[in-house]
Design a protein around this motif. Structure first.
Motif, PDB file in Angstrom:
ATOM      1  N   GLU A 135       0.809  -1.129   0.026  1.00 31.31           N
ATOM      2  CA  GLU A 135       0.039   0.154   0.264  1.00 31.31           C
ATOM      3  C   GLU A 135       0.659   1.187   0.265  1.00 31.31           C
ATOM      4  OE1 GLU A 135      -3.748   2.286   2.959  1.00 31.31           O
ATOM      5  OE2 GLU A 135      -2.582   0.639   3.356  1.00 31.31           O
ATOM      6  N   GLU A 136       1.371   1.547   0.455  1.00 32.30           N
ATOM      7  CA  GLU A 136       2.675   2.293   1.354  1.00 32.30           C
ATOM      8  C   GLU A 136       3.357   2.902  -0.582  1.00 32.30           C
ATOM      9  OE1 GLU A 136       2.572  -0.594   3.300  1.00 32.30           O
ATOM     10  OE2 GLU A 136       2.214   0.982   5.503  1.00 32.30           O
ATOM     11  N   ILE A 137       3.522   1.772  -1.557  1.00 30.22           N
ATOM     12  CA  ILE A 137       4.504   1.527  -2.555  1.00 30.22           C
ATOM     13  C   ILE A 137       3.438   2.353  -3.315  1.00 30.22           C
ATOM     14  CG2 ILE A 137       5.816   0.762  -4.284  1.00 30.22           C
ATOM     15  CD1 ILE A 137       7.021   1.046  -1.585  1.00 30.22           C
ATOM     16  N   SER A 138       2.515   1.769  -3.201  1.00 29.59           N
ATOM     17  CA  SER A 138       1.176   1.964  -4.568  1.00 29.59           C
ATOM     18  C   SER A 138       0.892   3.976  -3.941  1.00 29.59           C
ATOM     19  CB  SER A 138      -0.031   1.302  -3.853  1.00 29.59           C
ATOM     20  OG  SER A 138      -1.372   1.486  -4.565  1.00 29.59           O
ATOM     21  N   LYS A 139       0.865   4.144  -2.735  1.00 32.46           N
ATOM     22  CA  LYS A 139       0.229   4.865  -2.854  1.00 32.46           C
ATOM     23  C   LYS A 139       1.642   6.346  -3.088  1.00 32.46           C
ATOM     24  CE  LYS A 139      -1.870   5.000   1.697  1.00 32.46           C
ATOM     25  NZ  LYS A 139      -3.006   5.134   2.956  1.00 32.46           N
ATOM     26  N   LEU A 140       3.116   6.108  -2.450  1.00 32.97           N
ATOM     27  CA  LEU A 140       4.308   6.626  -3.274  1.00 32.97           C
ATOM     28  C   LEU A 140       4.366   6.863  -5.133  1.00 32.97           C
ATOM     29  CD1 LEU A 140       7.240   6.694  -1.581  1.00 32.97           C
ATOM     30  CD2 LEU A 140       7.691   6.427  -3.895  1.00 32.97           C
ATOM     31  N   LYS A 141       3.941   6.342  -5.767  1.00 36.17           N
ATOM     32  CA  LYS A 141       3.810   5.756  -7.416  1.00 36.17           C
ATOM     33  C   LYS A 141       2.956   6.869  -7.481  1.00 36.17           C
ATOM     34  CE  LYS A 141       4.228   3.043 -10.967  1.00 36.17           C
ATOM     35  NZ  LYS A 141       3.446   1.505 -12.025  1.00 36.17           N
ATOM     36  N   ALA A 142       1.658   6.969  -6.701  1.00 37.06           N
ATOM     37  CA  ALA A 142       0.665   7.264  -7.307  1.00 37.06           C
ATOM     38  C   ALA A 142       0.788   8.728  -6.838  1.00 37.06           C
ATOM     39  CB  ALA A 142      -0.590   7.180  -6.898  1.00 37.06           C
ATOM     40  N   ALA A 143       1.639   9.435  -6.146  1.00 34.57           N
ATOM     41  CA  ALA A 143       1.994  10.738  -5.743  1.00 34.57           C
ATOM     42  C   ALA A 143       3.011  11.001  -6.532  1.00 34.57           C
ATOM     43  CB  ALA A 143       2.606  10.523  -4.233  1.00 34.57           C
ATOM     44  N   LEU A 144       3.930  10.128  -7.237  1.00 36.10           N
ATOM     45  CA  LEU A 144       4.626  11.332  -8.354  1.00 36.10           C
ATOM     46  C   LEU A 144       4.293  10.942  -9.417  1.00 36.10           C
ATOM     47  CD1 LEU A 144       7.258  10.746  -9.442  1.00 36.10           C
ATOM     48  CD2 LEU A 144       7.588   8.577  -9.415  1.00 36.10           C
ATOM     49  N   GLY A 145       3.463  10.224  -9.945  1.00 36.84           N
ATOM     50  CA  GLY A 145       2.577   9.824 -11.172  1.00 36.84           C
ATOM     51  C   GLY A 145       1.486  11.548 -10.884  1.00 36.84           C
ATOM     52  N   GLU A 146       1.084  11.981 -10.026  1.00 36.82           N
ATOM     53  CA  GLU A 146       0.649  13.228  -9.733  1.00 36.82           C
ATOM     54  C   GLU A 146       1.313  14.412  -9.898  1.00 36.82           C
ATOM     55  OE1 GLU A 146      -2.018  14.361  -9.383  1.00 36.82           O
ATOM     56  OE2 GLU A 146      -3.250  12.227  -9.997  1.00 36.82           O
ATOM     57  N   GLU A 147       2.700  14.555  -9.333  1.00 38.38           N
ATOM     58  CA  GLU A 147       3.488  15.555  -9.312  1.00 38.38           C
ATOM     59  C   GLU A 147       4.099  16.082 -10.675  1.00 38.38           C
ATOM     60  OE1 GLU A 147       8.025  16.029  -7.781  1.00 38.38           O
ATOM     61  OE2 GLU A 147       7.005  15.915  -6.223  1.00 38.38           O
ATOM     62  N   ILE A 148       4.144  14.656 -11.596  1.00 39.91           N
ATOM     63  CA  ILE A 148       4.462  14.617 -12.566  1.00 39.91           C
ATOM     64  C   ILE A 148       3.479  15.493 -13.876  1.00 39.91           C
ATOM     65  CG2 ILE A 148       4.944  13.154 -14.898  1.00 39.91           C
ATOM     66  CD1 ILE A 148       7.028  11.419 -13.278  1.00 39.91           C
ATOM     67  N   LYS A 221      -1.500  10.694 -25.278  1.00 37.40           N
ATOM     68  CA  LYS A 221      -1.957   9.924 -24.034  1.00 37.40           C
ATOM     69  C   LYS A 221      -1.099   8.720 -23.149  1.00 37.40           C
ATOM     70  CE  LYS A 221      -5.687   7.560 -21.840  1.00 37.40           C
ATOM     71  NZ  LYS A 221      -7.730   6.226 -22.420  1.00 37.40           N
ATOM     72  N   ASN A 222      -1.150   7.788 -24.261  1.00 38.77           N
ATOM     73  CA  ASN A 222       0.298   6.588 -23.834  1.00 38.77           C
ATOM     74  C   ASN A 222       1.776   7.405 -24.033  1.00 38.77           C
ATOM     75  OD1 ASN A 222      -2.007   4.780 -24.097  1.00 38.77           O
ATOM     76  ND2 ASN A 222      -0.787   4.172 -25.501  1.00 38.77           N
ATOM     77  N   GLY A 223       1.918   8.179 -24.296  1.00 37.02           N
ATOM     78  CA  GLY A 223       3.490   8.632 -24.071  1.00 37.02           C
ATOM     79  C   GLY A 223       3.347   9.536 -22.682  1.00 37.02           C
ATOM     80  N   ILE A 224       2.291   9.929 -21.600  1.00 39.83           N
ATOM     81  CA  ILE A 224       2.684  10.592 -20.194  1.00 39.83           C
ATOM     82  C   ILE A 224       2.212   9.056 -19.887  1.00 39.83           C
ATOM     83  CG2 ILE A 224       0.818  11.676 -18.468  1.00 39.83           C
ATOM     84  CD1 ILE A 224       0.160  14.003 -21.403  1.00 39.83           C
ATOM     85  N   LYS A 225       1.949   7.802 -19.902  1.00 44.00           N
ATOM     86  CA  LYS A 225       1.976   7.113 -19.003  1.00 44.00           C
ATOM     87  C   LYS A 225       3.221   5.983 -18.905  1.00 44.00           C
ATOM     88  CE  LYS A 225      -0.657   2.633 -18.171  1.00 44.00           C
ATOM     89  NZ  LYS A 225       0.537   2.118 -18.360  1.00 44.00           N
ATOM     90  N   LEU A 226       3.936   6.434 -20.278  1.00 43.60           N
ATOM     91  CA  LEU A 226       5.004   5.550 -20.675  1.00 43.60           C
ATOM     92  C   LEU A 226       5.917   6.754 -20.136  1.00 43.60           C
ATOM     93  CD1 LEU A 226       6.657   3.425 -22.268  1.00 43.60           C
ATOM     94  CD2 LEU A 226       7.071   5.285 -23.869  1.00 43.60           C
ATOM     95  N   TYR A 227       6.228   8.011 -19.418  1.00 48.90           N
ATOM     96  CA  TYR A 227       6.829   8.866 -18.799  1.00 48.90           C
ATOM     97  C   TYR A 227       6.794   8.457 -17.726  1.00 48.90           C
ATOM     98  CZ  TYR A 227       9.573  12.681 -17.684  1.00 48.90           C
ATOM     99  OH  TYR A 227      10.400  13.963 -17.608  1.00 48.90           O
ATOM    100  N   LYS A 228       5.719   8.018 -16.900  1.00 45.27           N
ATOM    101  CA  LYS A 228       5.877   8.244 -15.428  1.00 45.27           C
ATOM    102  C   LYS A 228       5.680   6.533 -15.100  1.00 45.27           C
ATOM    103  CE  LYS A 228       1.222  10.653 -14.860  1.00 45.27           C
ATOM    104  NZ  LYS A 228      -0.252  10.981 -14.930  1.00 45.27           N
ATOM    105  N   ASP A 229       6.063   5.964 -16.218  1.00 47.55           N
ATOM    106  CA  ASP A 229       6.169   4.295 -15.618  1.00 47.55           C
ATOM    107  C   ASP A 229       8.174   3.969 -16.159  1.00 47.55           C
ATOM    108  OD1 ASP A 229       3.642   3.364 -15.757  1.00 47.55           O
ATOM    109  OD2 ASP A 229       3.109   2.660 -17.264  1.00 47.55           O
TER     110      ASP A 229
END
Length: 244
Positions: A135-148, A221-229
């Motif tokens: 859960e903590e890692i999932s939240k961390l990744k989501a927060a990073l995605g929001e910042e990006i 759309k896919n480019g932004i998702k790919l960049y986050k990954d």
């Protein structure tokens, strides 16, 4: 010092441009060396999913035509190398910025040591690259995605890059699509004569406009998702690098 930094920046930009717009694959390896990422090449793995999504959306957009599947196949053949090159470029950009983002690397490392021993970190190849079930890692990744996402909203960097690339590299291919269409002929008999006609007319300008807009929309759309990954994977690899 400023002149040296400007020269280095120009070298980076020139290498990026030559790879992206002139299809010079050697430029990527030079960039990886300059970024000090060459040894990470086995951990760099873009998924190349955009072309399949584009074909599906084009087929759906042209659902009024019987040859919609054939058109989407032709588009795929025309632009798949260009789209894959764009995805590789975006992935490398995201990976690079994630790899050097010390703020988020420190945050991820702090969370990592709660779940792995130091001995384990010396031996594993992947961290949370693919598994964010904690859960903590999932939240961390989501927060990073929001910042990006917020950064992209402010800068429009990826939007501008992908739009410009599509305009310069892909647009002419889309609008030349009728040249590559194999027209199917049908033969109709009646009591008086024989008629031979094409099953479907060539694509109209309106249809070509729609195809191009769908393509750009999916690429962005896919480019932004790919960049986050890629950014996330760069962070994970940098944490592991500290224990190698």
């Amino acid at each position: 010092m400023v002149l040296a930094n400007n020269n280095l920046y120009n070298i980076y930009e020139g290498l990026k441009h030559n790879f992206l717009f002139n299809n010079d694959i050697n430029c990527i390896h030079i960039l990886l060396n300059l970024y000090d990422l060459e040894e990470n090449i086995t951990n760099i793995y873009p998924k190349y999913v955009s072309i399949n999504h584009i074909k599906k959306h084009i087929t759906r957009y042209l659902k009024h035509r019987r040859d919609n599947h054939l058109i989407s196949l032709n588009i795929g053949q025309l632009i798949h190398e260009d789209i894959n090159r764009l995805e590789l470029y975006i992935y490398l950009e995201g990976y690079k910025y994630g790899y050097i983002d010390n703020k988020w690397v420190n945050i991820l490392e702090e969370e990592t040591v709660k779940h792995f021993s130091i001995e384990e970190l010396y031996d594993i190849k992947y961290l949370f690259h693919f598994d964010t079930s904690i859960e903590e890692i999932s939240k961390l990744k989501a927060a990073l995605g929001e910042e990006i996402h917020k950064g992209e909203k402010d800068s429009n960097y990826l939007y501008s890059l992908i739009s410009s690339y599509c305009n310069k590299v892909i647009k002419n291919k889309v609008y030349s699509l009728n040249k590559f269409m194999d027209k199917q002929l049908t033969i109709e008999y009646n009591s008086d004569n024989l008629n031979i006609k094409e099953e479907e007319p060539f694509l109209t300008l309106e249809e070509l406009n729609g195809i191009y807009k769908e393509l750009v929309k999916i690429a962005i759309k896919n480019g932004i998702k790919l960049y986050k990954d890629a950014y996330w994977n760069g962070l994970n690899d940098r944490v592991l690098k500290r224990y190698s």
